[in-house]
Design a protein around this motif. Structure first.
Motif, PDB file in Angstrom:
ATOM      1  N   ASN A 158      -0.353  12.933   0.914  1.00  0.00           N
ATOM      2  CA  ASN A 158      -1.341  12.682   0.045  1.00  0.00           C
ATOM      3  C   ASN A 158      -0.766  13.360  -1.446  1.00  0.00           C
ATOM      4  O   ASN A 158      -1.283  12.653  -2.326  1.00  0.00           O
ATOM      5  N   SER A 173       1.117   9.999  -2.581  1.00  0.00           N
ATOM      6  CA  SER A 173       0.251   9.014  -3.103  1.00  0.00           C
ATOM      7  C   SER A 173      -0.475   9.333  -4.335  1.00  0.00           C
ATOM      8  O   SER A 173      -0.751   8.527  -5.425  1.00  0.00           O
ATOM      9  N   ASP A 188       0.789  -1.123  -0.001  1.00  0.00           N
ATOM     10  CA  ASP A 188      -0.101  -0.119  -0.008  1.00  0.00           C
ATOM     11  C   ASP A 188       0.793   1.141  -0.054  1.00  0.00           C
ATOM     12  O   ASP A 188       1.338   1.553   1.119  1.00  0.00           O
ATOM     13  N   ARG A 233      -7.306   6.800  -0.369  1.00  0.00           N
ATOM     14  CA  ARG A 233      -7.312   6.248   0.802  1.00  0.00           C
ATOM     15  C   ARG A 233      -6.262   5.203   0.820  1.00  0.00           C
ATOM     16  O   ARG A 233      -5.437   5.274   1.844  1.00  0.00           O
ATOM     17  N   SER A 234      -6.142   4.555   0.116  1.00  0.00           N
ATOM     18  CA  SER A 234      -4.869   3.445  -0.052  1.00  0.00           C
ATOM     19  C   SER A 234      -4.558   3.053  -1.444  1.00  0.00           C
ATOM     20  O   SER A 234      -5.688   3.218  -2.337  1.00  0.00           O
ATOM     21  N   ALA A 244       4.299   6.584   1.430  1.00  0.00           N
ATOM     22  CA  ALA A 244       3.640   8.231   1.568  1.00  0.00           C
ATOM     23  C   ALA A 244       3.704   8.460   2.766  1.00  0.00           C
ATOM     24  O   ALA A 244       4.036  10.014   3.103  1.00  0.00           O
ATOM     25  N   LEU A 245       3.045   8.036   3.819  1.00  0.00           N
ATOM     26  CA  LEU A 245       3.069   8.721   5.135  1.00  0.00           C
ATOM     27  C   LEU A 245       4.244   8.479   5.851  1.00  0.00           C
ATOM     28  O   LEU A 245       4.719   9.775   6.399  1.00  0.00           O
ATOM     29  N   VAL A 255       0.217   4.162   0.222  1.00  0.00           N
ATOM     30  CA  VAL A 255       0.014   5.331   1.153  1.00  0.00           C
ATOM     31  C   VAL A 255       0.906   4.739   2.495  1.00  0.00           C
ATOM     32  O   VAL A 255       1.516   5.642   3.061  1.00  0.00           O
ATOM     33  N   ARG A 256       0.449   3.752   2.980  1.00  0.00           N
ATOM     34  CA  ARG A 256       0.972   3.465   4.349  1.00  0.00           C
ATOM     35  C   ARG A 256       2.535   3.017   4.402  1.00  0.00           C
ATOM     36  O   ARG A 256       2.945   3.104   5.426  1.00  0.00           O
ATOM     37  N   GLU A 298      -0.084  15.286   6.465  1.00  0.00           N
ATOM     38  CA  GLU A 298      -1.008  14.580   5.459  1.00  0.00           C
ATOM     39  C   GLU A 298      -0.869  15.346   3.960  1.00  0.00           C
ATOM     40  O   GLU A 298      -1.274  14.703   2.964  1.00  0.00           O
TER      41      GLU A 298
END
Lengths: 79, 403
Positions: free
Chosen positions: B248, B251, B145, B397-398, B151-152, B147-148, B244
């Protein structure tokens, strides 16, 4: 061209440095705008105008008239 | 003065307005409003009158005009929900929600730390953070993922550097801040999360006072010009503003490139285009999507439209960044476009203070991702992806990816 910067308005966003890095700098103490000595003369008019247009605080003024002023306290530089 | 023809008094609009079929497009309601006029009068959920600002030029004018206040305690200040009202009025305001001269006094304590030169000097450190995050994602294996797993963690680690806290704290502050920026979080929960974060930041500031280090927060404390509450408010800005948003952009920016294969191929072939590509992605995606809120302190005429004292305005960055008068063909992603006039970082004296750092992070994160994973692609059908419509920072979101 003539460029003046208003440190009271400056908010240190750095847009001017991005637009015309050869002309504008930021103080390492407070992040506020500085004009690089002698740089305005060498700069392209479009870069100066872009810097003025991108400045979020409206702290940069670019003027055509080369005769007025001779570099005053708020950082006006003649070209 | 005659009211502007667009002034649809009493028109109601759910905010943020629903997205249409294309997740990258601003909500169709903003584009429709903009086609009619750059300023549209409407009413908010609480019945307060509010102006939707969608024109690029009008937005610049308003955000630069000191007759529009960023202070949430000013009458007419627009709130998107009861929770947002709680968040923005009950806490010690950070400089984001203050006007000059207080705003300038506090902001200028940070400007020296966010100059372009400093962000440039931090590139080796940022590159290391990005490489290590990518190493971990690759080691975990595909699919991941994005995002997880990428990106985060990147902006999270950068924030840990600014605050001078161990990375182990990230789960705590990410959990708390994600509640704050969610439109559906009820006021009581917002209050609780604010209290928890305040306690954490106050304790942290106290620790920096006793044991100074070379973090930004430590230097702020050492200035001795901030009281305890102001210190915590500053910490909150550092925690929330760069986290964030940057995550964001990494991602959602990756997704935008994956969905525009010709642009992606061009960027892979000419990696030196990354700076312009990041500006274009900032313009195209405008992840800060609730609208920058201001309240008119007196009657102001903008382009022939009268905004009365006590009326709110919401500056919809996404609509201004697709304004055809400034960005021709703005509905298309074009990494070779000169997108520097975008308003993704806002405008006026409140424009994002961390933008040089954000740019460096985004250029390095996206550039490195594309270079190291030349076969990066979606691991699920595009149609299955879900979007952060209810969060202050929009995005995906993901993002399940494989390589």
């Amino acid at each position: 061209m003539q460029v003046s910067v208003d440190k009271d308005r400056c908010c240190g966003a750095g847009q001017c440095v991005m637009a015309a890095p050869d002309v504008f700098d930021q103080s390492e103490d407070d992040g506020l705008v500085l004009l690089r000595p002698g740089a305005v003369e060498q700069a392209a008019r479009t870069d100066l105008e872009l810097a003025a247009g991108l400045c979020p605080a409206g702290a940069i003024t670019v003027r055509e008239d080369p005769r007025t002023g001779s570099g005053d306290a708020d950082g006006t530089v003649d070209a | 003065m005659t009211p502007a023809p667009s002034a649809v008094a009493g028109q109601e609009l759910t905010l943020p307005a629903p997205r249409g079929a294309c997740p990258f497009s601003p909500p169709p309601a903003y584009l429709d409003a903009h086609r009619a006029a750059p300023l549209t009068k409407m009413s908010l959920w609480d019945g307060e009158p509010c102006w939707l600002v969608t024109g690029h030029q009008q937005m610049r004018t308003i955000l630069q005009d000191k007759r529009f206040s960023a202070d949430a305690r000013v009458p007419g200040f627009p709130f998107l929900s009861p929770g947002r009202r709680q968040l923005l009025t009950k806490a010690q305001p950070s400089f984001l929600r203050l006007d000059d001269p207080e705003h300038a006094r506090l902001r200028r304590m940070l400007t020296g730390d966010f100059i372009v030169k400093r962000a440039e000097a931090q590139r080796p450190q940022l590159q290391k953070i990005v490489d290590e995050a990518l190493d971990r994602m690759i080691a975990k294996g595909s699919p991941a993922d994005l995002v997880r797993d990428f990106a985060l963690p990147v902006p999270s680690r950068v924030i840990c550097l600014l605050l001078g806290v161990p990375y182990a704290d990230h789960e705590f502050f990410e959990g708390q801040t994600s509640m704050l920026v969610d439109l559906s979080t009820p006021p009581e929960q917002i209050k609780a999360a604010m209290g928890t974060l305040n306690g954490y930041l106050t304790e942290l500031a106290e620790r920096k006072r006793r044991e100074p280090d070379d973090s930004l927060l430590s230097r702020l404390v050492a200035r001795g010009e901030l009281n305890e509450a102001e210190c915590a408010a500053m910490g909150m800005v550092l925690l929330v503003a760069g986290h964030e948003t940057t995550a964001n952009m990494i991602s959602f920016g990756t997704l935008a490139l994956l969905r525009n294969p010709a642009q992606l191929a061009r960027l892979r072939a000419e990696p030196q285009l990354i700076k312009g590509a990041v500006e274009e992605l900032l313009r195209y995606l405008s992840v800060v999507h609730f609208g920058l809120p201001r309240a008119a302190l007196e009657d102001v005429e903008i382009d022939g439209t009268l905004i009365r004292a006590g009326e709110g305005v919401l500056c919809m960055l996404s609509a201004a960044n697709w304004d055809e008068q400034v960005f021709s063909g703005g509905a298309e992603l074009d990494i070779t476009r000169d997108a520097r006039r975008h308003l993704a970082f806002g405008f006026g004296g409140h424009q994002c203070i961390g933008q040089p750092l954000a740019r460096a992070e985004l250029q390095i994160a996206l550039g490195t991702l594309l270079r190291r994973l030349p076969d990066l692609r979606l691991a699920v059908p595009y149609e299955e992806l879900e979007y952060r419509t209810d969060k202050a920072v929009y995005g995906v979101r993901s993002l399940p990816v494989t390589w």
